[in-house]
Enzyme design. Sequence first.
Site, PDB file in Angstrom:
ATOM      1  N   THR A  97     -46.278 -55.029  -0.567  1.00  0.00           N
ATOM      2  CA  THR A  97     -47.301 -54.576  -1.123  1.00  0.00           C
ATOM      3  C   THR A  97     -47.301 -54.686  -2.612  1.00  0.00           C
ATOM      4  O   THR A  97     -46.291 -54.086  -3.601  1.00  0.00           O
ATOM      5  CB  THR A  97     -47.417 -52.932  -0.959  1.00  0.00           C
ATOM      6  OG1 THR A  97     -47.757 -52.878   0.570  1.00  0.00           O
ATOM      7  CG2 THR A  97     -48.793 -52.482  -1.511  1.00  0.00           C
ATOM      8  N   LYS A 172     -55.286 -54.238   1.287  1.00  0.00           N
ATOM      9  CA  LYS A 172     -54.306 -53.073   1.430  1.00  0.00           C
ATOM     10  C   LYS A 172     -54.569 -52.135   0.431  1.00  0.00           C
ATOM     11  O   LYS A 172     -54.144 -50.703   0.569  1.00  0.00           O
ATOM     12  CB  LYS A 172     -52.912 -53.720   1.099  1.00  0.00           C
ATOM     13  CG  LYS A 172     -51.502 -52.838   0.972  1.00  0.00           C
ATOM     14  CD  LYS A 172     -51.463 -51.836   2.337  1.00  0.00           C
ATOM     15  CE  LYS A 172     -50.256 -51.117   2.318  1.00  0.00           C
ATOM     16  NZ  LYS A 172     -49.153 -51.578   2.327  1.00  0.00           N
ATOM     17  N   LYS A 240     -46.373 -46.095  -6.426  1.00  0.00           N
ATOM     18  CA  LYS A 240     -46.308 -47.430  -6.675  1.00  0.00           C
ATOM     19  C   LYS A 240     -47.642 -48.271  -6.269  1.00  0.00           C
ATOM     20  O   LYS A 240     -48.494 -48.915  -6.983  1.00  0.00           O
ATOM     21  CB  LYS A 240     -45.292 -48.216  -6.170  1.00  0.00           C
ATOM     22  CG  LYS A 240     -45.005 -49.921  -6.733  1.00  0.00           C
ATOM     23  CD  LYS A 240     -44.406 -50.689  -5.434  1.00  0.00           C
ATOM     24  CE  LYS A 240     -45.419 -50.881  -4.447  1.00  0.00           C
ATOM     25  NZ  LYS A 240     -44.753 -51.811  -3.320  1.00  0.00           N
TER      26      LYS A 240
END
Length: 288
Positions: A97, A172, A240
């Site tokens: 990711t 995502k 994050k």
Amino acid sequence: MAKVAFLGLGVMGGPMAGHLAKKGHDVTVYNRTGAKAEAWVKANGGAHAATPREAVKGATIVFACVGNDDDLRSVVLGDDGALAGMEKGAVFVDHTTASAEVARELSEAAAAKGLGFIDAPVSGGQAGAENGVLTVMCGGEAETYAKVEEAIKSFARACRLMGPAGSGQLTKMVNQICIAGLVQGLSEGVHFAKRAGLDVEAVLDVISKGAAGSWQMENRGKTMNEGRFDFGFAVDWMRKDLGILLDEARRNGAKLPVSALVDQFYAEVQAMGGNRWDTSSLVARLER
């Protein structure tokens, strides 16, 4: 079955590479900590290499799942990076990711060497990786995607091409935006039910059958009520991801007030010592 390489053997990458081996693929792995690669080979077979460049020799597909943009660049670029060792026509599939920006950057670097690139972040957490039921969101060229779809299905129950390079990462981000709001809403619901003196499990059972029902409620409602937060995807990782999507929102002008607020709530959980608690630990800050 293909000859493949897998770079990064963390809580996600290790099981994903394991499913590739179980499906019969010839897997060579690389991990920054060599002992972890050795342990993986002992458990799954295959081989391990000392550098990404060595790991990818002869591979038609190279998978990666590392921590962030910089980690990704470190295994892809440079003299010992994957692109330096991949053969023309091979495809690099990145399950990290990361930012859409780095996906586009690496896609261009791969194309310059006659290589394919697919950004393919996943959803489903550690349990999804271990059980081989991840959801994979992909960005890249349709012809390139067609070369890797079946291999990805070794550890995925759903896999879809969403558009050109970077589209997987952008999808995502949408996933994480939705999760952030859902988990905060569920946390507040559990907290309110407790304060109201209700039987929380009974409340969750009945409302999960209606419009309030969600994966988060079914899988995390009970454990949130019990104060158990050891179910994989950690607060540090969520922060994050939220940082990546909030940066992207600043670039494209999207307004994400709830995501920004929940990011700060997760910062409070970190300050409580909950860095490695799973994302359902938002409820803990309400019950301090």
